[in-house]
Scaffold this motif. Structure first.
Motif, PDB file in Angstrom:
ATOM      1  N   ASP A  28       0.789  -1.230   0.000  1.00  0.00           N
ATOM      2  CA  ASP A  28       0.000   0.000   0.000  1.00  0.00           C
ATOM      3  C   ASP A  28       0.824   1.283   0.000  1.00  0.00           C
ATOM      4  N   ASP A  30       2.269   3.752  -1.970  1.00  0.00           N
ATOM      5  CA  ASP A  30       2.335   4.330  -3.303  1.00  0.00           C
ATOM      6  C   ASP A  30       3.413   5.412  -3.338  1.00  0.00           C
ATOM      7  N   MET A  33       2.031   9.023  -3.652  1.00  0.00           N
ATOM      8  CA  MET A  33       1.504   9.559  -2.392  1.00  0.00           C
ATOM      9  C   MET A  33       2.650   9.957  -1.465  1.00  0.00           C
ATOM     10  N   ASP A  61       2.981   1.312  -7.486  1.00  0.00           N
ATOM     11  CA  ASP A  61       2.497   2.138  -8.583  1.00  0.00           C
ATOM     12  C   ASP A  61       1.089   2.676  -8.353  1.00  0.00           C
ATOM     13  N   GLY A  62       0.570   2.586  -7.173  1.00  0.00           N
ATOM     14  CA  GLY A  62      -0.781   3.063  -6.893  1.00  0.00           C
ATOM     15  C   GLY A  62      -1.826   1.968  -6.962  1.00  0.00           C
ATOM     16  N   GLU A  63      -1.466   0.855  -7.575  1.00  0.00           N
ATOM     17  CA  GLU A  63      -2.377  -0.287  -7.648  1.00  0.00           C
ATOM     18  C   GLU A  63      -1.872  -1.443  -6.803  1.00  0.00           C
ATOM     19  N   TYR A 106       4.519   8.616 -14.340  1.00  0.00           N
ATOM     20  CA  TYR A 106       3.530   8.365 -13.298  1.00  0.00           C
ATOM     21  C   TYR A 106       3.572   9.461 -12.233  1.00  0.00           C
ATOM     22  N   SER A 110       0.612  12.103 -11.518  1.00  0.00           N
ATOM     23  CA  SER A 110       0.007  12.092 -10.184  1.00  0.00           C
ATOM     24  C   SER A 110       0.136  13.432  -9.471  1.00  0.00           C
TER      25      SER A 110
END
Length: 170
Positions: A28, A30, A33, A61-63, A106, A110
């Motif tokens: 989790d 990212d 973030m 990667d956010g996923e 990315y 973002s």
């Protein structure tokens, strides 16, 4: 007693287990973030604290997918290190299959960065092994540096440093 029985399982290639492991891994943390949190703190004048930001582990990667697989086939590790109250560095610890251009895209997407945020710099212009891009985010400078590196076993890969700082580039 079934655990004591020896059964013949089909042989599995190392590459198969590596891709299976990477596909199943989920985290989790990212990277976008993380970078946004650091740059937001710097923009509002909040000093960076090692207790809040220092980290070593998997960034995604956010996923939930690791950003790269290291040369041993495990999710690639990252180091987030606060160097001073106004500077933090995020870097990949090991070589692997990291795609620096994709990661930069990315992050730029973002953080809502555009080519207008890029600051021209002549640093490393004569160095074919280093790529450097510096973004200005409202007085916070995001420096993305990529260097070619070679592991002791001869495998090549990129080492990235993402530096967020209040100090303007030279």
């Amino acid at each position: 007693m079934s655990a004591c029985r020896k059964t013949s399982a089909p042989e599995q290639k190392a590459e198969d287990s590596i891709s299976l492991y990477a596909d199943e891994y989920h985290a989790d943390n990212d990277i976008a973030m993380t970078v946004r949190s650091i740059t937001d703190a710097l923009r509002v004048g909040e000093p960076l604290d090692t207790l809040d930001y220092n980290f070593e582990g998997i960034l995604t990667d956010g996923e939930g997918h690791p950003l790269y697989t290291d040369i041993q086939g495990t999710p690639g590790s990252w180091d987030v290190d606060v160097i001073s109250p106004t500077t933090a560095v995020i870097r990949n610890v090991y070589l692997g299959d990291l795609l620096p251009d994709d990661l930069e895209s990315y992050l730029a997407s973002s953080l809502n960065l555009s080519p207008e945020n890029i600051i021209e710099t002549e640093e490393f212009d004569d160095d074919e092994e280093t790529q450097l891009v510096v973004y200005d985010i409202d007085g916070v400078y995001l420096r993305i540096e990529t260097r070619a590196a070679v592991a002791p076993n001869g495998l090549e890969g990129p080492l990235m440093s993402i530096i967020a700082t209040k100090t303007p580039p030279l």
